[in-house]
Design a protein around this motif. Structure first.
Motif, short mmCIF file in Angstrom:
data_model
loop_
_atom_site.label_atom_id
_atom_site.label_comp_id
_atom_site.label_asym_id
_atom_site.label_seq_id
_atom_site.Cartn_x
_atom_site.Cartn_y
_atom_site.Cartn_z
N ASN A 54 3.10 -7.10 -4.18
CA ASN A 54 3.22 -7.42 -2.81
C ASN A 54 4.49 -7.48 -2.07
OD1 ASN A 54 1.12 -10.25 -3.48
ND2 ASN A 54 0.40 -8.02 -3.24
N LYS A 388 0.39 -3.01 4.69
CA LYS A 388 -0.62 -3.57 3.52
C LYS A 388 0.14 -4.75 2.61
CE LYS A 388 -2.25 -2.25 -0.79
NZ LYS A 388 -2.15 -0.92 -1.48
N PHE A 391 0.14 -7.82 4.74
CA PHE A 391 -1.31 -8.56 4.61
C PHE A 391 -1.53 -9.30 3.46
CE2 PHE A 391 -5.67 -7.95 3.76
CZ PHE A 391 -6.32 -8.84 4.92
N PHE A 392 -1.24 -8.70 2.43
CA PHE A 392 -1.49 -9.17 1.08
C PHE A 392 -0.54 -10.53 0.99
CE2 PHE A 392 -3.55 -5.59 -1.49
CZ PHE A 392 -4.87 -5.84 -0.54
N THR A 395 -2.03 -13.13 3.25
CA THR A 395 -3.30 -13.74 2.46
C THR A 395 -2.95 -14.43 1.21
OG1 THR A 395 -4.33 -11.68 3.14
CG2 THR A 395 -5.78 -12.87 1.76
N ASN A 396 -2.28 -14.17 0.39
CA ASN A 396 -1.93 -14.91 -0.87
C ASN A 396 -1.27 -16.22 -0.32
OD1 ASN A 396 -2.50 -13.81 -3.33
ND2 ASN A 396 -0.96 -12.19 -2.86
#
Lengths: 423, 423
Positions: A54, A388, A391-392, A395-396
């Motif tokens: 990430n 990406k 985003f990750f 989200t995490n």
């Protein structure tokens, strides 16, 4: 113009991106790793909140479709400023202009015991090693019948009360509070102690009085045992000894109490300043040279407002890289170069859920708590490379926030094949 | 009732979850790892499409709030069926009932050279090692001037035309097509060869004629050089030698041509059947025992429709675990146990973007292409443990599909500290 950049960190990467596809400039980046590391979030990788991927961005992906940027994975062995080349473990690379952007690594101040037993956290891989050790200790605790050994496994000592130490001990305290008792119901977590040792008189000493005080309050609220004016004497893998004779049994000591510049061999010792940094002038030229630059954590530049050099943080590296890119383009047009002035936009650190501190210099503002924490998150999300990854990470964070669970408690052991290690 | 489960794979984990919080049953799971591995997607971890964490689920998290399940990370050393205990590298565990669910690992059929030089892919960590090697070879290719060495670095040999070999060589072929030329514009990818060696006369030999033929067509369309009836003689780390004398220079050989059951020490050799599996009766009792079971890949059960044992796939393990949970509960109520019958719902494999093959036995159906590929994805998503993992796998797939880019091309090297490795 053959430009050779050593290091794909905040400085080196920014410079190469700004000069990407500029005609007449031929760029080679050399790095040990094939990815850019987002250092500010190492502590979240270490505490199982984020994946290593990430916060890592493949360097080659950053230069897809580039016509003038070449990337080589290699270890730098030596700079030869006379023949104008850099010798690595793989090949030699000649240059017209060299930019040293090799950053800083952990400084154990010559203590061999510490270097052997304490865990540093200055690379993604070190953050993963720390994660594995942190979890493995609780697994081991389930197998021990010895009360002393059990206590040793449940004591974690973080050394250094700067942002890294504060963020890390806060995050571990939240694991203790929310996750570890669910993972290990057989263990008594009232026995788990998290010590934060700081040699100076306060945590986050480089920040404002208010933020410094806030950080201490937050840490104590989370249950971290903060010891100020605590000087570490030694650590043998079993016990931490402080200068005042105090003994703390612990199997996990995290060293976040010092860094030093990664000076490549071949730099004259007369050019080395405090913190093992390379003396540069206001244009980031290494002193006395007209074709070698140093930027970021490795550069020591005295500015009026920063008589002892700049803080070793990402914004300095990014601003120096941005200016250097401009100056290099100007240079080719015969224009006059512009001297560097650091635009300090402030400092911040996060301690835990809804708990952060932010200092803004102009207008002078200090704030803490939930709002500071939101700002901290927003800014870090903005700075991470790649949609990406952003985003990750988001989200995490959302997942961790909602579930009170850092869910990446995975021990990927025995990572390398034996015959690989020797390669 | 003290129930000891060896292994947290598809079988062991399912069994423990079905018996979670059932009164009167005290469960201990022993595993080498602290996470459940979703084996069907190892190949996507190896080819940088998924994160290792996306397909790994912390075992402890699966049993938060459980009152009767205990988890221990340990290596099994020996089973003692007389004293009814299992001896590990950490502690010994006594049992009333033992369930062996230790799965299978790579079978090199005694070839020491292969074992030393070829890469297996039967664990998450092995999948990561493979990923690192795959990428590192191209990094190394940039440093070589030797044409033979360059070719050796650009030849990849996958051995075994079963689902693993087919999926892996297809995925590598897509990296060659879409990603690698962008990452390494200096290399000539027309020179990159992907060989798939299969000893039998066709790929996916266990599937229907139609699916087998389709898989070959898809692989060839993607540029994989499929060699059927190709028997590997040896591999010394530099060259693959086939039985017919053919020599393929290659620095990366992936071995997916055989597995064997992980039989713990202490099992009588007379109980071992083909594939190094343990003979069990229709109730998964190890033959001749009334308190030891074996389920999943390690169990060898002859059923009318499967006279040579069941296929070593997840559905068998899951169905056996489901029945065993029921039978164990019945056992305590003095009811009669039910014999196992495998409900074969079919088989599938994916070769690449929009390319998969699916066999359904009842009603007898075979289909391939885009629709099969959608089914493959949907089913795998459903089977992955954890909402977050499911979401991240889906997002990664979506990202990879839209961008034609497996973006996790990260080499996290030097993973373990030296003093850790010796622990």
């Amino acid at each position: 113009m053959k430009l050779l950049i050593l290091g794909g960190g905040f400085g080196g990467l920014r410079l190469a991106r700004l000069l990407n596809n500029k005609p007449g400039i031929d760029i080679t980046i050399i790095d040990r790793f094939n990815y850019h590391q987002f250092q500010p979030l190492f502590y979240q990788v270490a505490t199982a909140a984020l994946d290593a991927s990430n916060i890592s961005f493949p360097l080659r992906k950053a230069f897809h479709n580039s016509k003038n940027v070449r990337i080589r994975m290699a270890e730098i062995e030596r700079i030869d400023t006379v023949t104008k080349q850099v010798i690595t473990n793989e090949d030699s690379y000649s240059y017209d202009y060299l930019v040293i952007a090799t950053g800083a690594s952990t400084n154990f101040f010559g203590n061999k015991n510490l270097e052997q037993h304490a865990f540093p956290m200055k690379s993604t891989v070190e953050a993963l090693q720390l994660r594995h050790k942190l979890i493995q200790n609780f697994e081991d605790a389930l197998h021990t019948n010895d009360a002393t050994e059990l206590q040793r496994l449940m004591n974690i000592v973080v050394v250094g009360g700067g942002p890294t130490g504060v963020e890390l001990s806060g995050a571990i305290a939240e694991m203790k509070k929310y996750v570890l008792p669910k993972d290990y119901p057989e263990l008594d977590f009232s026995k788990m102690n998290i010590y934060l040792l700081e040699a100076a008189g306060k945590t986050l000493a480089a920040m404002s009085e208010q933020s410094s005080n806030n950080s201490l309050t937050y840490l104590q609220r989370l249950g971290v045992t903060v010891k100020i004016n605590a000087l570490l004497q030694d650590y043998d893998g079993e016990n931490v000894t402080l200068k005042d004779g105090t003994l703390i049994p612990s199997k996990l000591v995290i060293w976040a109490a010092g860094i030093k510049g990664n000076i490549p061999a071949g730099i004259d010792p007369s050019l080395v300043a405090r913190g093992n940094r390379i003396k540069v002038d206001a244009f980031n030229f290494v002193q006395g040279m007209n074709n070698v630059f140093a930027i970021g954590d490795i550069a020591y530049m005295e500015e009026e407002a920063f008589p002892n050099g700049h803080p070793q943080v990402a914004p300095v590296a990014i601003q120096q890289a941005t200016l250097l890119a401009k100056n290099l383009l100007h240079l080719r047009q015969g224009k006059i170069a512009q001297p560097f002035r650091y635009n300090d936009k402030g400092a911040m650190a996060t301690v835990g859920r809804n708990l952060a501190v932010v200092d803004v210099p102009k207008p002078k503002l200090h704030f803490g708590g939930f709002f500071a924490w939101l700002i901290w998150m927003g800014l870090h999300l903005m700075l991470i490379l790649g949609v990406k990854n952003r985003f990750f990470v988001f989200t995490n964070w959302l997942y961790n926030y909602v579930t009170y669970d850092q869910s990446l408690r995975l021990i990927f052991k025995e990572f390398y094949r034996k015959d690989e290690v020797n390669n």
